[in-house]
Design a protein around this motif. Structure first.
Motif, PDB file in Angstrom:
ATOM      1  N   LEU A 180      -2.959  -4.637   4.974  1.00 47.40           N
ATOM      2  CA  LEU A 180      -4.355  -4.623   4.547  1.00 47.40           C
ATOM      3  C   LEU A 180      -4.540  -4.134   3.112  1.00 47.40           C
ATOM      4  O   LEU A 180      -5.321  -4.707   2.357  1.00 47.40           O
ATOM      5  CB  LEU A 180      -5.183  -3.774   5.509  1.00 47.40           C
ATOM      6  N   SER A 181      -3.857  -3.078   2.742  1.00 54.39           N
ATOM      7  CA  SER A 181      -4.020  -2.570   1.376  1.00 54.39           C
ATOM      8  C   SER A 181      -3.668  -3.643   0.353  1.00 54.39           C
ATOM      9  O   SER A 181      -4.346  -3.791  -0.679  1.00 54.39           O
ATOM     10  CB  SER A 181      -3.143  -1.338   1.152  1.00 54.39           C
ATOM     11  N   ASN A 182      -2.612  -4.407   0.629  1.00 49.76           N
ATOM     12  CA  ASN A 182      -2.203  -5.460  -0.299  1.00 49.76           C
ATOM     13  C   ASN A 182      -3.257  -6.550  -0.400  1.00 49.76           C
ATOM     14  O   ASN A 182      -3.485  -7.116  -1.474  1.00 49.76           O
ATOM     15  CB  ASN A 182      -0.871  -6.056   0.160  1.00 49.76           C
ATOM     16  N   LEU A 183      -3.916  -6.866   0.730  1.00 51.70           N
ATOM     17  CA  LEU A 183      -4.995  -7.855   0.709  1.00 51.70           C
ATOM     18  C   LEU A 183      -6.168  -7.369  -0.122  1.00 51.70           C
ATOM     19  O   LEU A 183      -6.697  -8.086  -0.981  1.00 51.70           O
ATOM     20  CB  LEU A 183      -5.470  -8.141   2.138  1.00 51.70           C
ATOM     21  N   ILE A 184      -6.597  -6.142   0.136  1.00 51.37           N
ATOM     22  CA  ILE A 184      -7.783  -5.605  -0.549  1.00 51.37           C
ATOM     23  C   ILE A 184      -7.536  -5.469  -2.047  1.00 51.37           C
ATOM     24  O   ILE A 184      -8.439  -5.707  -2.865  1.00 51.37           O
ATOM     25  CB  ILE A 184      -8.171  -4.255   0.079  1.00 51.37           C
ATOM     26  N   ALA A 185      -6.323  -5.099  -2.422  1.00 50.93           N
ATOM     27  CA  ALA A 185      -6.022  -4.908  -3.846  1.00 50.93           C
ATOM     28  C   ALA A 185      -6.217  -6.182  -4.651  1.00 50.93           C
ATOM     29  O   ALA A 185      -6.417  -6.130  -5.875  1.00 50.93           O
ATOM     30  CB  ALA A 185      -4.595  -4.389  -4.001  1.00 50.93           C
ATOM     31  N   GLN A 186      -6.162  -7.344  -3.989  1.00 54.16           N
ATOM     32  CA  GLN A 186      -6.324  -8.619  -4.700  1.00 54.16           C
ATOM     33  C   GLN A 186      -7.790  -8.948  -4.985  1.00 54.16           C
ATOM     34  O   GLN A 186      -8.070  -9.861  -5.770  1.00 54.16           O
ATOM     35  CB  GLN A 186      -5.718  -9.746  -3.863  1.00 54.16           C
ATOM     36  N   LEU A 187      -8.719  -8.257  -4.352  1.00 53.28           N
ATOM     37  CA  LEU A 187     -10.136  -8.581  -4.488  1.00 53.28           C
ATOM     38  C   LEU A 187     -10.734  -7.926  -5.729  1.00 53.28           C
ATOM     39  O   LEU A 187     -10.498  -6.745  -5.994  1.00 53.28           O
ATOM     40  CB  LEU A 187     -10.884  -8.129  -3.225  1.00 53.28           C
ATOM     41  N   GLU A 188     -11.531  -8.672  -6.456  1.00 56.52           N
ATOM     42  CA  GLU A 188     -12.081  -8.188  -7.720  1.00 56.52           C
ATOM     43  C   GLU A 188     -12.966  -6.964  -7.526  1.00 56.52           C
ATOM     44  O   GLU A 188     -13.069  -6.109  -8.390  1.00 56.52           O
ATOM     45  CB  GLU A 188     -12.864  -9.302  -8.413  1.00 56.52           C
ATOM     46  N   GLY A 189     -13.651  -6.895  -6.382  1.00 53.51           N
ATOM     47  CA  GLY A 189     -14.562  -5.774  -6.166  1.00 53.51           C
ATOM     48  C   GLY A 189     -13.876  -4.461  -5.875  1.00 53.51           C
ATOM     49  O   GLY A 189     -14.518  -3.404  -5.894  1.00 53.51           O
ATOM     50  N   ALA A 190     -12.580  -4.502  -5.585  1.00 53.00           N
ATOM     51  CA  ALA A 190     -11.835  -3.280  -5.275  1.00 53.00           C
ATOM     52  C   ALA A 190     -11.437  -2.571  -6.563  1.00 53.00           C
ATOM     53  O   ALA A 190     -10.804  -3.155  -7.442  1.00 53.00           O
ATOM     54  CB  ALA A 190     -10.593  -3.613  -4.452  1.00 53.00           C
ATOM     55  N   PHE A 215     -12.545   9.115  -4.128  1.00 52.39           N
ATOM     56  CA  PHE A 215     -13.917   9.644  -4.185  1.00 52.39           C
ATOM     57  C   PHE A 215     -14.419   9.711  -5.642  1.00 52.39           C
ATOM     58  O   PHE A 215     -15.591   9.456  -5.911  1.00 52.39           O
ATOM     59  CB  PHE A 215     -13.975  11.021  -3.538  1.00 52.39           C
ATOM     60  N   GLU A 216     -13.543  10.062  -6.557  1.00 48.48           N
ATOM     61  CA  GLU A 216     -13.935  10.080  -7.967  1.00 48.48           C
ATOM     62  C   GLU A 216     -14.324   8.680  -8.425  1.00 48.48           C
ATOM     63  O   GLU A 216     -15.267   8.507  -9.206  1.00 48.48           O
ATOM     64  CB  GLU A 216     -12.778  10.618  -8.816  1.00 48.48           C
ATOM     65  N   SER A 217     -13.603   7.679  -7.944  1.00 47.84           N
ATOM     66  CA  SER A 217     -13.929   6.293  -8.293  1.00 47.84           C
ATOM     67  C   SER A 217     -15.314   5.929  -7.789  1.00 47.84           C
ATOM     68  O   SER A 217     -16.092   5.258  -8.485  1.00 47.84           O
ATOM     69  CB  SER A 217     -12.874   5.355  -7.695  1.00 47.84           C
ATOM     70  N   GLN A 218     -15.620   6.358  -6.556  1.00 50.80           N
ATOM     71  CA  GLN A 218     -16.961   6.100  -6.019  1.00 50.80           C
ATOM     72  C   GLN A 218     -18.033   6.809  -6.855  1.00 50.80           C
ATOM     73  O   GLN A 218     -19.068   6.225  -7.183  1.00 50.80           O
ATOM     74  CB  GLN A 218     -17.053   6.566  -4.554  1.00 50.80           C
ATOM     75  N   LEU A 219     -17.787   8.063  -7.201  1.00 52.23           N
ATOM     76  CA  LEU A 219     -18.763   8.824  -7.988  1.00 52.23           C
ATOM     77  C   LEU A 219     -18.977   8.193  -9.364  1.00 52.23           C
ATOM     78  O   LEU A 219     -20.071   8.274  -9.926  1.00 52.23           O
ATOM     79  CB  LEU A 219     -18.288  10.275  -8.136  1.00 52.23           C
ATOM     80  N   ALA A 220     -17.928   7.570  -9.909  1.00 56.38           N
ATOM     81  CA  ALA A 220     -18.034   6.927 -11.221  1.00 56.38           C
ATOM     82  C   ALA A 220     -18.650   5.533 -11.129  1.00 56.38           C
ATOM     83  O   ALA A 220     -18.881   4.893 -12.163  1.00 56.38           O
ATOM     84  CB  ALA A 220     -16.648   6.847 -11.868  1.00 56.38           C
ATOM     85  N   GLY A 221     -18.890   5.050  -9.903  1.00 50.17           N
ATOM     86  CA  GLY A 221     -19.499   3.734  -9.734  1.00 50.17           C
ATOM     87  C   GLY A 221     -18.591   2.587 -10.101  1.00 50.17           C
ATOM     88  O   GLY A 221     -19.057   1.518 -10.514  1.00 50.17           O
ATOM     89  N   GLU A 222     -17.280   2.772  -9.932  1.00 49.02           N
ATOM     90  CA  GLU A 222     -16.327   1.754 -10.364  1.00 49.02           C
ATOM     91  C   GLU A 222     -16.237   0.571  -9.408  1.00 49.02           C
ATOM     92  O   GLU A 222     -15.810  -0.511  -9.804  1.00 49.02           O
ATOM     93  CB  GLU A 222     -14.936   2.386 -10.524  1.00 49.02           C
ATOM     94  N   GLY A 223     -16.598   0.805  -8.126  1.00 52.46           N
ATOM     95  CA  GLY A 223     -16.483  -0.263  -7.137  1.00 52.46           C
ATOM     96  C   GLY A 223     -15.969   0.279  -5.821  1.00 52.46           C
ATOM     97  O   GLY A 223     -16.044   1.473  -5.545  1.00 52.46           O
ATOM     98  N   PHE A 224     -15.415  -0.615  -5.011  1.00 49.29           N
ATOM     99  CA  PHE A 224     -14.923  -0.258  -3.682  1.00 49.29           C
ATOM    100  C   PHE A 224     -13.603   0.514  -3.799  1.00 49.29           C
ATOM    101  O   PHE A 224     -12.721   0.136  -4.568  1.00 49.29           O
ATOM    102  CB  PHE A 224     -14.695  -1.539  -2.884  1.00 49.29           C
ATOM    103  N   SER A 225     -13.465   1.573  -3.015  1.00 51.54           N
ATOM    104  CA  SER A 225     -12.208   2.327  -3.015  1.00 51.54           C
ATOM    105  C   SER A 225     -11.677   2.426  -1.596  1.00 51.54           C
ATOM    106  O   SER A 225     -12.442   2.536  -0.632  1.00 51.54           O
ATOM    107  CB  SER A 225     -12.388   3.718  -3.623  1.00 51.54           C
ATOM    108  N   PHE A 226     -10.340   2.383  -1.481  1.00 51.78           N
ATOM    109  CA  PHE A 226      -9.697   2.275  -0.175  1.00 51.78           C
ATOM    110  C   PHE A 226      -8.410   3.090  -0.158  1.00 51.78           C
ATOM    111  O   PHE A 226      -7.584   2.975  -1.065  1.00 51.78           O
ATOM    112  CB  PHE A 226      -9.382   0.803   0.111  1.00 51.78           C
ATOM    113  N   VAL A 227      -8.261   3.905   0.878  1.00 53.15           N
ATOM    114  CA  VAL A 227      -7.014   4.661   1.068  1.00 53.15           C
ATOM    115  C   VAL A 227      -6.530   4.434   2.492  1.00 53.15           C
ATOM    116  O   VAL A 227      -7.225   4.761   3.457  1.00 53.15           O
ATOM    117  CB  VAL A 227      -7.206   6.172   0.815  1.00 53.15           C
ATOM    118  N   GLU A 228      -5.358   3.856   2.613  1.00 49.57           N
ATOM    119  CA  GLU A 228      -4.685   3.705   3.908  1.00 49.57           C
ATOM    120  C   GLU A 228      -3.733   4.888   4.076  1.00 49.57           C
ATOM    121  O   GLU A 228      -3.000   5.227   3.139  1.00 49.57           O
ATOM    122  CB  GLU A 228      -3.904   2.384   3.934  1.00 49.57           C
TER     123      GLU A 228
END
Length: 267
Positions: A180-190, A215-228
């Motif tokens: 899943l992480s590899n799939l999500i990393a390909q998406l522009e919104g991530a 969480f810092e990425s979310q606070l900075a408004g960079e986009g979707f963040s994901f941790v597996e």
């Protein structure tokens, strides 16, 4: 304070002078009790504590909302000193999207297992990532449906023994595991995608840094963040508890390799 029939009545006509807390302070921070009902050797409590410590260090406790999926970790939903919403199977990213859009200044994160997120709600997390939702999704990946007894999930690695693959997962019969992480990393919104583990002290510290950055990425408004996060499930793996950290490294960790897959801040 007004008193009625011997009880203190908190006035609601004016804002409170101090931030409200759901429960008293206990140790560790943001957990209201030091006990849980998960199996001995389970890695999910360590993963949850790492996420809560990250929230506390960023000083966003009062504006954090957690959205839980369905799984063993749901036992923590009543133990956390943050607001918790309970989602239907696989639907946590959509519920989190609604919470974040309704309250943009909040920090919103989901907690789901691999069964809940990949088997039952794969489209939910993929679309949330593709839209670049300003939320953080956490997947606790042990390769089995732990809550229902250790059945194979979509992330179970080839050869892994589960309740319904007693001879090990076979590609011909069961297909290949979804990374899943590899799939999500390909998406522009991530904006940030990483995979950690909690099978030893070094990986716990590394995973904690991943959660902080997400969480810092979310606070900075960079986009979707994901941790597996790869976690131990000795009960579902049918092994002795003390063997589970090594089993994780040898089996899950050799396929779902840990590391940062994407960080837009490093471009």
């Amino acid at each position: 304070m007004e008193r009625r029939e011997g009880h203190v009545v908190v006035p609601t006509s004016v804002p409170p002078s101090e931030p409200a807390r759901l429960v008293d302070d206990f140790t560790p921070l943001l957990l209201d009790v030091g006990e849980h009902q998960l199996c001995p050797g389970c890695g999910e409590p360590v993963a949850m504590r790492s996420a809560l410590e990250a929230i506390a260090e960023l000083d966003v406790i009062q504006r954090t909302i957690a959205v839980f999926g369905i799984g063993c970790y749901t036992a923590f939903s009543n133990n956390l000193d943050v607001e918790v919403l309970q989602a239907l199977h696989g639907r946590a990213p959509s519920l989190a999207t609604g919470a974040k859009r309704a309250k943009p200044n909040t920090v919103v994160f989901t907690v789901q297992g691999d069964g809940d997120m990949v088997n039952e709600g794969l489209q939910e997390v993929l679309h949330a990532a593709a839209r670049g939702e300003r939320i953080t999704c956490i997947m606790l990946n042990n390769g089995v449906f732990g809550e229902t007894g250790g059945h194979m999930t979509a992330t179970t690695v080839l050869g892994q023994r589960t309740k319904n693959t007693l001879d090990g997962r076979e590609a011909e019969a069961h297909g290949y595991p979804i990374m899943l992480s590899n799939l999500i990393a390909q998406l522009e919104g991530a904006a940030y995608v990483a995979r950690g583990a909690v099978n030893n002290a070094g990986n716990v510290a590394r995973t904690k840094r991943m959660l902080l950055r997400a969480f810092e990425s979310q606070l900075a408004g960079e986009g979707f963040s994901f941790v597996e996060i790869l976690t131990m499930c000795p009960t579902g793996w049918f092994i002795e508890t003390q063997e589970s950290p090594g089993y994780l490294a040898e089996h899950l960790g050799s396929v779902h390799t840990v590391g940062v897959l994407k960080d837009v801040a490093l471009r």
